[in-house]
Design a protein around this motif. Structure first.
Motif: not given
Lengths: 745, 745
Positions: B280-283, B286-288, B491-499, B504-513
């Motif tokens: 819920f914090v992650n979601i 993201d909105r805020v 994991h079943h509520i929101y797909h991604a952790g805080a990091y 994903e939000r950052l532009g100009g950066v692409y993280f390769m998992h």
């Protein structure tokens, strides 16, 4: 597609299997631990009862029972399941690194390992159960991956079911691919160690640092779950069975001494010496190992292990009589909070006293260590001289025992030697600095850790195992200091840890470390490759395929485009890679076409293409080929018998004898295989100029089996396999003559 | 060559640098922790003193001081060092993954981060110091790699010394290569976290699991040593300064409740809810985050952070007055073993009592957590309703604070919210099952762990941090259960952790998992590559090189063999790869040759080959190019200014203006660069048919920057960079418009 409703059955099945592995490993750890404890306690009371009477008769009875136990263990090993000998961690490492270890995960090996470990430890041979538990965990995980389902198919069900080991028709997944198997085995190995120490995180880190070569977050999660299940099973059994200490845990909740930063230099001194001792163990083991009888001389090996058992028992039995001191039994409960009169062994001492050496030598290593770790100068104390004698005898006993034809590792013996040594150092420091509040128990912990560091050269996994095993989170700084110092010292005395040294000694196996070896520094790909590669054209006569398969053992063949297809005139381009088992399966399924041998190669008539469903089954069969045929040996398809079988089958079933495969004299047609739909069309290649170290890194990080070397015209000039890298480094397969089990790879 | 006498100075220097990083990180952690503690204690006594008098005046004074603190912090961030905002872990991750983060490790950023963290936490904004410590550790490590030596050279010393940042002429090593830098930064990040929690192993595992993308045994050792030094410094200071609790440690030695296996289901229930809360914090975050003012609107951002500080202070100040309960101060020493009257905040309660909400809200998060973890029903207790209010207000405060223009992370706030929530659940369970011996403190630990699991989705690193931080090795099983359950639920509520969400939000950066993304599943190399690659021939006119460098920002250029050299007639073969900075250096050094532009390209006259020593210097310069020119920005050579500077230099120093580079009309000669001695002659290539997921794995595991795509004739048909993969996945660089700091990569 990773949300709740996207879950396939396969994911659920994988997690269930992981949990099953954990639970099974936990149960087996409990069985091993409790049967040992039972046998050792019985032997201890027998010794106590009879020691007062005739010494010779008593010793003979004691030694006879021990030899009986070791005979069970080593006969099983020598005559039924040779791969069960020793610890097994080295071979688990080699397997997870990509080597073939025949019969290593067979059921007979698993059973032998379990029974053999119980017998050899109970017999009095100074070996540990930790390394065997890692092997057992890995073998259980491997067994669970046998489970697989069949694809929905139109073929007759009887063939399918006879092919599958565990006939699970309802499901349609299959864990017999390399990656899944490796994940499960990594998790199983972790659970084995976790169960042996009651250390879930320690198990995960051990698998990460030592056992596994390929690691990912997925493997981390799988290992964590598996370790947690194993530990939880042990913890539950422990709660129900209050009469027994938590098997596999050395927890000592009452000891909470503090330590001060200014004590750290003394801990470092202990660590330096323990590190030297650890490196010394590696050196001596290396020397002693060369003197042992060869693996083929089974009766010499049997005699050897019996002799060593008798020596071990004699030391255990007679040393306390000759050199042990009689000490007052301390008041109050034991370190684990329970009163246990059998804990202190009286031996020939008077009532109310115990013989210190007898108590330390007759107990299970775990119990002896508990006593040493709890030395606080207040509760009970061992004299310096006796500790020195104990250290020496433990070192002697475990070096002679390590390498015999019986299951058992050196993890716990190393810890015990280190603990004894550390406690000895602690008592010496007490004598030197009487004003300081020096705690020999803490030095014993540091000594254990440093000894492990010196012998195995691991880092945080050992720290976490020690912290979880002893519950001593308060001593984490001394433990870390011990690890860092002992690794550093030992590294400068002997270059390799116990596992690395074992891997170097092994023939037929080549372990690829993550750092490229310095021997490759000045070489290029063209220096290490095998030239004269056997290649196929895209459409190749069956006769030619059979001949190549019959005469070579190669597992991968580059596929070239026939020069006539491509009008560039620049020779034969490299267009793909086909694997041996793919060829075998194509031959078995008879997917042939007829081509005109006189015309240009590219004007052939394709065989009738399989319809999608057939193609699906074919693909499934290709993946599961080894599984159907030989559940234990992925590399078996390189056996000549396999080719002979398929040739015979072709002759009888399809009426394609050798003669029929020659080009028809009239029509000039020949039976051929079209490899194009099945080959890997985009295999990775490197240039001939590529540095050999770079090749090593590519090979290792991507887990390759074949790497083709090309020139700037994209012609294949060589191929690099694990064996070629081993040859360039002059290790591994070059030493094949020394190989123990079976020379057939 | 790895024995004692083979040690080069470089190895020793590396280990010394590692130790220095650890010690510095430990000292800075102490400074941050103790200044916060001082400021917060002062604020607390001010509040206690003035709360009895005029409420409005007291609140204004209190809020004014807080706003002053936050103004210092956010002005520094907004007007001096923008990359210091927020936690910084995400950007450390992105950097270690291979992205360029301009100014991220600059000294101004480091200073701002240190001062800003102290100010923002002391101001009452609910942010943590753990993520900033990771950034600080990484930045210190980066600063230490500036140190480098010069090669013994015949060149004039003045040029050299003006080039080097730290003029260390006596030595001849240089740590400014990507791999060493990455290793040091991984270790520094680990030490930062280790110092924040007093958790050496936790720090190493955090770096392994979250911060670092490339890991090896070497990095493990480096991190372990660095973390140990940092922790040891803190432990030493703590021993000398008995008046203060160990900064960064939450150790509570006196709490040793047992737990039973049958309590695990209740812990699992707490974990499920805490996991939901974490997701819920992650979601919500993201909105805020979308509502916040853009990075460019600096004054709006300043206003925002001041407003949020006032809200935070108001909640802290007024909520206890409105809803807090007055409770009896418990007898006996505090959890950390010391008597401290300032620990319990009386606020408006009568003497001998304390206001529970005030005590929880005014203390540093670490202290509040200590109180919650020590809730045993015996010593002190908080009412369920007040815990629920506290949970809610903590969640509210940290969600609004997370993302403002001030340094601070969400690690500790998440833990605090989880602890409060867990304690609340514990008191509810106490009410439901009055017979069972339920310990709210243990539920608080489980709640903290589960909340961290839900927010960050990490595994064993969080387990070890919790165990080391709380000293609670006995509760390791509940802690593991909390991690497994909360990760699974979240994991079943929101797909991604805080990091991940931040990345994903950052532009100009692409993280390769490490796992290839599913978007690439059906694609091949030719689908994701950039076609129309700009290539050079082996010998290329300088004019052409300058034109390409001026007009593109590419960093790597394939080198082709001129068709006339090679008589195969099959087009231009791919023979090597040359990097932009290599070209710039060759231009700068003026290693030109003259070729006859009318004749066949392969009949050129080579420039005079440099003698070995010159070659050595040239190679050294090539490696250290970015370092000499721009210590902070490895990617800066793609700037057009750089090319302009070199062009101007060529014109003035070598009299090579644009016009001189055209082919001479009489002799047909042209000034050219011969790339063959400098280019990488064996770059890795893939086939056009190669699966895109396979390309991803190759790119990620080998840490590549450019991957050329070839056809079966070995002609370059495309090139793949990080950007191309990001485009194919529709992430990262596509969102560049959102980028915060600077659009110049």
């Amino acid at each position: 597609n990773r949300r709740l409703y996207g879950y396939t059955g396969a994911t659920l099945a994988k997690w269930s299997i992981t949990i099953c592995i954990g639970v099974l490993v936990g149960l087996i750890a409990y069985v091993i631990e409790s049967s040992q404890e039972f046998l050792v306690t019985e032997k201890k009371s027998f010794a106590q009862k009879t020691v007062e009477g005739s010494l010779i008769l008593s010793f003979l009875g004691f030694a006879g029972f021990s030899v009986l136990l070791i005979l069970i263990s080593s006969c099983l090993v020598l005559f039924w399941a040779p791969p069960a000998a020793g610890g097994g961690v080295t071979l688990v490492m080699a397997y997870l690194n990509g080597n073939d270890i025949p019969d290593f995960f067979k059921l007979s090996t698993l059973i032998t390992k379990i029974i053999g470990t119980i017998c050899s430890i109970s017999s009095g041979l100074l070996v540990g159960q930790e390394a065997p538990m890692v092997h057992i965990g890995a073998a259980i995980a491997s067994a669970m991956t046998w489970m697989h389902g069949s694809l929905p198919s139109d073929k007759d069900a009887s063939t399918k079911s006879s092919r599958s080991c565990w006939n699970a028709k309802a499901t349609n997944f299959d864990f017999y691919n390399d990656k899944d198997r490796r994940e499960f085995i990594s998790a199983g190995a972790a659970a084995g160690l976790a169960a042996a120490f009651g250390a879930p995180i320690g198990g995960v880190l051990y698998s990460l640092e030592e056992a596994s070569s390929f690691w990912s977050k997925k493997v981390m999660w799988r290992s964590l779950l598996c370790c947690t299940c194993a530990t939880m099973v042990l913890a539950s059994i422990n709660e129900w069975q209050f009469s027994m200490a938590l098997p596999g845990s050395m927890a000592f909740r009452q000891l909470k001494p503090g330590f001060r930063i200014r004590d750290l230099p003394l801990f470092a001194v202990t660590s330096v010496f323990a590190g030297v001792l650890g490196a010394f163990v590696n050196i001596v083991h290396d020397r002693v190992d060369r003197l042992r009888p060869a693996a083929t001389r089974k009766f010499s090996r049997l005699l050897e292990v019996c002799g060593i058992t008798v020596i071990s028992v004699a030391v255990m039995y007679l040393l306390p009589l000759a050199l042990g001191s009689c000490l007052q039994v301390p008041e109050g409960p034991l370190p684990d909070g329970k009163m246990d009169e059998k804990y202190w062994l009286r031996y020939k001492c008077s009532k109310g006293e115990y013989n210190d050496l007898a108590t330390l030598l007759f107990s299970l290593p775990r119990k002896s260590m508990q006593q040493l770790y709890n030395m606080q100068g207040v509760k009970h104390q061992f004299p310096t001289a006796d500790l020195a004698i104990h250290t020496g005898s433990v070192l002697f006993l475990f070096i002679i025992a390590y390498g015999t034809a019986t299951p058992g590792g050196i993890f716990m013996p190393s810890m015990l030697a280190g603990a004894s040594f550390g406690a000895c150092m602690g008592t010496i420091f007490q004598a030197i600095f009487p004003g300081e509040n020096i705690q020999p128990g803490l030095h014993a912990i540091v000594g254990s850790t440093a000894m492990l560091g010196g012998v195995f050269r691991a880092s945080i996994s050992l720290v976490v195992i020690m912290v979880e095993g002893t519950g001593g989170i308060d001593f984490i700084l001394p433990i870390i200091v011990a690890i860092v110092v002992s690794n550093w010292v030992a590294h400068h005395i002997y270059h390799a840890g116990a596992y690395e040294a074992d891997l170097e000694r092994l023939g037929g196996v080549y372990f690829m470390h993550s750092e490229p070896p310095h021997q490759l520094a000045a070489l290029t790909a063209s220096d290490i490759m095998s030239p004269n590669v056997i290649c196929f054209h895209e459409v190749v006569p069956v006769r030619e395929v059979l001949e190549v398969l019959r005469n070579t053992r190669h597992n991968g063949f580059p596929v070239l485009r026939h020069p006539s297809v491509d009008n560039s005139g620049a020779g034969e381009k490299f267009v793909g890679l086909v694997l041996r088992h793919q060829l075998l399966l194509l031959l078995e399924e008879g997917l042939f076409s007829e081509v005109d041998s006189s015309r240009q190669q590219h004007r052939f008539s394709l065989y009738e293409k399989p319809i999608p469903k057939q193609m699906l089954i074919l693909e499934h069969s290709m993946r599961a080929y080894h599984h159907y045929h030989h559940p234990h040996r992925r590399f078996l398809s390189s056996r000549p018998q396999e080719v002979a079988r398929i040739e015979a089958e072709l002759a009888t079933k399809r009426n394609l004898a050798e003669a029929d495969m020659a080009p028809d004299k009239k029509t000039k047609k020949v039976v051929a295989l079209d490899l194009r739909p099945f080959m890997n069309r985009a295999p990775l290649t490197v240039r001939r100029e590529c540095s050999a170290q770079r090749v090593y890194v590519i090979f290792r990080t991507l887990g390759l089996r074949h790497l083709c070397v090309t020139d700037s015209h994209n012609r294949v000039i060589g191929i690099i396999t694990r064996k070629d890298i081993a040859m360039a480094q002059k290790q591994g397969f070059q030493k094949k003559s020394l190989q123990h089990w079976d020379s057939d790879i």
